[in-house]
Structures are given as C-alpha cells and as structure tokens.
Design an enzyme around this catalytic site. Structure first.
Site, mmCIF file in Angstrom:
data_model
loop_
_atom_site.group_PDB
_atom_site.id
_atom_site.type_symbol
_atom_site.label_atom_id
_atom_site.label_comp_id
_atom_site.label_asym_id
_atom_site.label_seq_id
_atom_site.Cartn_x
_atom_site.Cartn_y
_atom_site.Cartn_z
ATOM 1 N N ASN A 87 0.878 -1.400 0.047
ATOM 2 C CA ASN A 87 0.192 -0.064 0.034
ATOM 3 C C ASN A 87 0.787 1.231 0.037
ATOM 4 O O ASN A 87 0.287 2.425 -0.399
ATOM 5 C CB ASN A 87 -0.748 -0.170 1.240
ATOM 6 C CG ASN A 87 -1.582 1.200 1.330
ATOM 7 O OD1 ASN A 87 -2.317 1.565 0.827
ATOM 8 N ND2 ASN A 87 -1.264 1.991 2.496
ATOM 9 N N SER A 139 -3.607 2.217 -8.790
ATOM 10 C CA SER A 139 -4.503 3.240 -9.041
ATOM 11 C C SER A 139 -5.238 3.317 -10.243
ATOM 12 O O SER A 139 -4.630 2.896 -11.020
ATOM 13 C CB SER A 139 -3.654 4.464 -8.758
ATOM 14 O OG SER A 139 -4.421 5.760 -9.334
ATOM 15 N N TYR A 152 3.902 9.124 -11.266
ATOM 16 C CA TYR A 152 2.864 8.257 -10.707
ATOM 17 C C TYR A 152 2.146 7.332 -11.282
ATOM 18 O O TYR A 152 2.160 5.976 -10.754
ATOM 19 C CB TYR A 152 1.890 9.107 -9.746
ATOM 20 C CG TYR A 152 0.807 8.618 -8.893
ATOM 21 C CD1 TYR A 152 1.193 7.973 -7.643
ATOM 22 C CD2 TYR A 152 -0.378 8.094 -9.409
ATOM 23 C CE1 TYR A 152 0.220 7.558 -6.900
ATOM 24 C CE2 TYR A 152 -1.401 7.853 -8.476
ATOM 25 C CZ TYR A 152 -0.958 7.445 -7.079
ATOM 26 O OH TYR A 152 -1.872 6.828 -6.413
ATOM 27 N N ALA A 154 3.079 5.956 -14.186
ATOM 28 C CA ALA A 154 3.954 4.807 -14.440
ATOM 29 C C ALA A 154 4.323 3.720 -13.476
ATOM 30 O O ALA A 154 4.459 2.455 -13.695
ATOM 31 C CB ALA A 154 5.564 5.208 -14.834
ATOM 32 N N SER A 155 4.460 4.202 -12.187
ATOM 33 C CA SER A 155 4.526 3.364 -10.961
ATOM 34 C C SER A 155 3.257 2.475 -10.794
ATOM 35 O O SER A 155 3.490 1.259 -10.461
ATOM 36 C CB SER A 155 4.964 4.161 -9.604
ATOM 37 O OG SER A 155 3.856 4.934 -9.264
ATOM 38 N N LYS A 156 2.185 3.033 -10.883
ATOM 39 C CA LYS A 156 1.121 2.254 -10.647
ATOM 40 C C LYS A 156 0.695 1.217 -11.656
ATOM 41 O O LYS A 156 0.225 0.171 -11.637
ATOM 42 C CB LYS A 156 -0.326 3.060 -10.440
ATOM 43 C CG LYS A 156 -0.059 4.084 -8.979
ATOM 44 C CD LYS A 156 0.083 3.249 -7.740
ATOM 45 C CE LYS A 156 0.121 3.947 -6.592
ATOM 46 N NZ LYS A 156 0.260 3.138 -5.487
ATOM 47 N N ILE A 185 -10.442 9.011 -3.597
ATOM 48 C CA ILE A 185 -10.955 8.550 -2.330
ATOM 49 C C ILE A 185 -10.955 9.558 -1.262
ATOM 50 O O ILE A 185 -10.052 10.476 -1.398
ATOM 51 C CB ILE A 185 -9.872 7.377 -1.963
ATOM 52 C CG1 ILE A 185 -9.806 6.338 -2.843
ATOM 53 C CG2 ILE A 185 -10.463 6.874 -0.368
ATOM 54 C CD1 ILE A 185 -11.346 5.697 -3.158
#
Length: 244
Positions: A87, A139, A152, A154-156, A185
C-alpha cells in the site's frame, strides 16, 4: 501471533490505516510507517482499545537494507505471512519535462521498488508454506492518464504488470497476486477542499461521489481472503465508474 498474519506497508494513515483496522478483525496485522510516528502510535492505541492484534514498525521500503532487516525480524517472530498488501505510495506531481530527477527516483523507489524488495524477502517463506495472497494497491491512474502524473501513473501501471507476471510464477505454490485500483478517495486533502472544488471533482465521477477508504479496505479483504480463491493476476477497479 495466533491468527494468520498479514503485512500492510504504509499503514499509518489514509487507506493504509483503514486497511489495518478492517483486516485486523480477521487477521493479525503488521504495518509499516516511514515518517508518521504520531499517526502510527494513534492507530496502535485505537486497535489495542478494540483488542485487535496489530503491530507497527518504522521502515523505509525504498531502502532494501531496511526491508531486509525488518523482514528477517518478522519471519523470526511470526513465521511466514499469509498475505502482503503493498500500500505504501507517494505522489510527486509535475509536468514530465520538468520532473525533478530526485523526485522521480524517490517515487519509483517508494511505489514500485519497495514491492520488489518486500517480495524478495517474504515470498520464499510463503512458497515453502504453500499458500498466501498478495494485493498491490495500484490506482485508476494506471489506466487513465492525468496531467502532471507521468511518474505516479508509471509506478502504478508497473504494479499491474508485476502482478500479472508474478501471479503466473507463484500460482503453483498456491499463492495469488491481484491489484486494487482505487479512484478518488476521501482523504484529509479532499476534506479540506472547498465545496466548489469537491463538486468539480465529483462531476467527473458517474456515481457523483468520492470513494471511502473503508470501501478500498473491503475490496482488498476480498482479494486477500479465501472468497477470491480462484482469482489471480487480476485488477479490481474501484473508481465510481470514472474509467468506464
């Protein structure tokens, strides 16, 4: 610990804290935190008040030496985990051509490399155990582009590829690997927004509301548990229809 135990990385606040509190009803939970000691202590006190078996440890998941040291400690104390929930994550929003190199490396280290470090340390014991479940909190940004979120996203998105391939590698050991892809969220940041700003956010969501952290926790509990025992290598999108 007496029940099956699971690890939740980045569990001191937000979605992570919701995961810890929800999953501790069924499992013994260990969570990590990096720089939120007061929040971690508050969460631990809340869980103890409810007689939930929860432990928290400081660990920077982007540093393999810290991950290795804590992983070995956990294996010695508790044995092989039943599950890992990846997480921990950060954002470092910027236009791609202006992205600071250090910010890029910090984000990839925290959001993606840490998954690799933890898996390398804990997977062998799970394989020997012959059972287990891994859930990566990705995500909707992995599917739907956002200006300023190249790093972000790319990482997800990397998590999705990792999950699909890893699921094939470890299936013969009765270990499953899946992803949850939350959309917008409710967080401290969104609650501090003006009514106008919140309305603008919700206007792009077919269900016309933000998701709740406990809804992410419930979806994750489904994927980590036996109710999804025939599901692996999959991505569960939880975004109110935003990516439909």
């Amino acid at each position: 610990m007496q029940k099956k135990w699971i690890l939740v990385t980045g569990g001191s606040r937000g979605i992570g804290a919701a995961l810890v509190q929800y999953l501790a009803r069924e499992y013994d939970v260990v969570f990590t935190w990096k720089d939120q000691q007061s929040r971690a202590e508050s969460l631990l006190n809340e869980c103890r008040a409810l007689s939930l078996n929860v432990s928290g440890y400081r660990c920077d998941g982007s540093k393999p030496t810290e991950v290795k040291a804590l992983a070995q400690q956990l294996l010695t104390e508790y044995g092989a985990p039943f599950g890992i929930i990846h997480n921990a994550g950060i954002t470092r929003d910027a236009l791609h051509f202006k992205q600071d190199i250090n910010d890029w490396e910090t984000l990839i280290g925290t959001n993606l490399n840490a998954v690799f470090y933890w898996n390398q340390q804990l997977l062998p014991s799970m394989m020997e155990q012959g059972s287990g479940s891994i859930v990566m909190i990705s995500s909707v940004s992995a599917l739907k582009g956002n200006i300023g979120q190249v790093a972000y996203s790319a990482s997800k998105a990397g998590m999705l590829g990792m999950a699909r391939s890893l699921a094939r590698e470890v299936a013969r050991f009765n270990i499953r690997v899946n992803c949850v892809l939350p959309g917008l969220i409710e967080t401290e940041m969104t609650t501090q927004m003006s009514d106008h700003e919140q309305k603008a956010l919700k206007s792009n969501i077919p269900l016309r509301r933000l998701g709740r952290a406990d809804e992410v926790a419930q979806a994750t509990a489904y994927l980590i548990g036996e109710a999804s025992s025939y599901m692996t290598g999959q991505s569960l999108v939880l975004d109110g229809g935003m990516s439909a």
